[in-house]
Design a protein around this motif. Structure first.
Motif, PDB file in Angstrom:
ATOM      1  N   ARG A  10       0.835  -1.216   0.000  1.00  0.00           N
ATOM      2  CA  ARG A  10       0.000   0.000   0.000  1.00  0.00           C
ATOM      3  C   ARG A  10       0.864   1.258   0.000  1.00  0.00           C
ATOM      4  O   ARG A  10       0.579   2.222  -0.719  1.00  0.00           O
ATOM      5  CB  ARG A  10      -0.932   0.007   1.209  1.00  0.00           C
ATOM      6  N   ARG A  24       0.881   3.855  -3.033  1.00  0.00           N
ATOM      7  CA  ARG A  24       0.550   5.255  -2.736  1.00  0.00           C
ATOM      8  C   ARG A  24       1.655   6.177  -3.241  1.00  0.00           C
ATOM      9  O   ARG A  24       1.392   7.221  -3.854  1.00  0.00           O
ATOM     10  CB  ARG A  24       0.359   5.415  -1.233  1.00  0.00           C
ATOM     11  N   GLU A  71      -2.923   4.697  -5.998  1.00  0.00           N
ATOM     12  CA  GLU A  71      -3.869   4.156  -5.022  1.00  0.00           C
ATOM     13  C   GLU A  71      -5.313   4.186  -5.520  1.00  0.00           C
ATOM     14  O   GLU A  71      -6.152   3.401  -5.056  1.00  0.00           O
ATOM     15  CB  GLU A  71      -3.764   4.904  -3.690  1.00  0.00           C
TER      16      GLU A  71
END
Length: 220
Positions: free
Chosen positions: A99, A103, A108
């Protein structure tokens, strides 16, 4: 020929054919700092996935096996503005690292990570269809993954499965290794299926001696 030669050739092509990519370098650094297993695809393999997604014109990608998101980012970068990628990761720790990497790559909004055992999360996708699927998770479950991949496909869907050669051990019918047994059972399913047309490619390079299967789902 030996692994040193394979690595040198891989590094030569990467230096010549890849532009300097600070973001992907940072992803690999983040994965190393998090002590992730060093089993990501190589830069050349990542770019190959990127180009295959573009060649297919894929808009909906399914990835089984996220790790730190290195291959996820390569593929998601090739998506059109309205494209999306769903990736399945068993480990919450790995998913959290992924993640952060996704990001940082500004993706994302295109990438969704589902955590938990893939065989538990795949049923939640029932009814959805993907035009590109990449299988790169625990090999013992490849027979289950390919059945799900076909179910979540439509005619023309491209399915890529990594790490099928296993250093040549895939030919050992007497192997007790669950990963080898899983790959062989997966190959048997492809061999017997009328729903998908497949071939296998052997590879050498910084990832050693291995290979992948590429399949295209046929008209039902």
């Amino acid at each position: 020929m030996n692994e040193k030669t394979w690595e040198e050739v891989d590094q030569y092509f990467t230096a010549k054919l890849h532009k300097k990519d600070q973001m992907m370098d940072e992803v690999m650094t983040a994965n190393e700092k998090a002590e992730m297993p060093l089993i990501d695809v190589s830069p050349s393999q990542g770019k190959m996935l990127h180009m295959l997604v573009k060649m297919k014109g894929a808009k909906r990608i399914l990835e089984i096996g996220t790790l730190g998101g290195y291959s996820s980012i390569w593929m998601a970068r090739a998506l059109p503005e309205d494209g999306s990628l769903i990736t399945l990761e068993y480990s919450e720790k790995h998913a959290e690292v992924a993640r952060g990497n996704i990001r940082k790559a500004g993706l994302e909004d295109k990438v969704k990570i589902l955590t938990g055992a893939a065989l538990d999360t795949l049923p939640s996708l029932k009814g959805r269809k993907f035009d590109f699927i990449f299988i790169d998770a625990d090999k013992r479950n490849n027979p289950h993954y390919i059945k799900w991949a076909i179910e979540l496909s439509f005619p023309g869907t491209v399915i890529i499965t990594d790490n099928v050669v296993r250093g040549g051990k895939v030919t050992d019918s007497r192997s007790s290794d669950e990963n080898i047994k899983g790959v062989r059972a997966f190959i048997d399913i492809l061999s017997d299926s009328d729903l998908i047309d497949s071939t296998a490619i052997q590879t050498v390079g910084t990832k050693g001696y291995d290979g992948f299967v590429i399949g295209i789902v046929k008209e039902g």
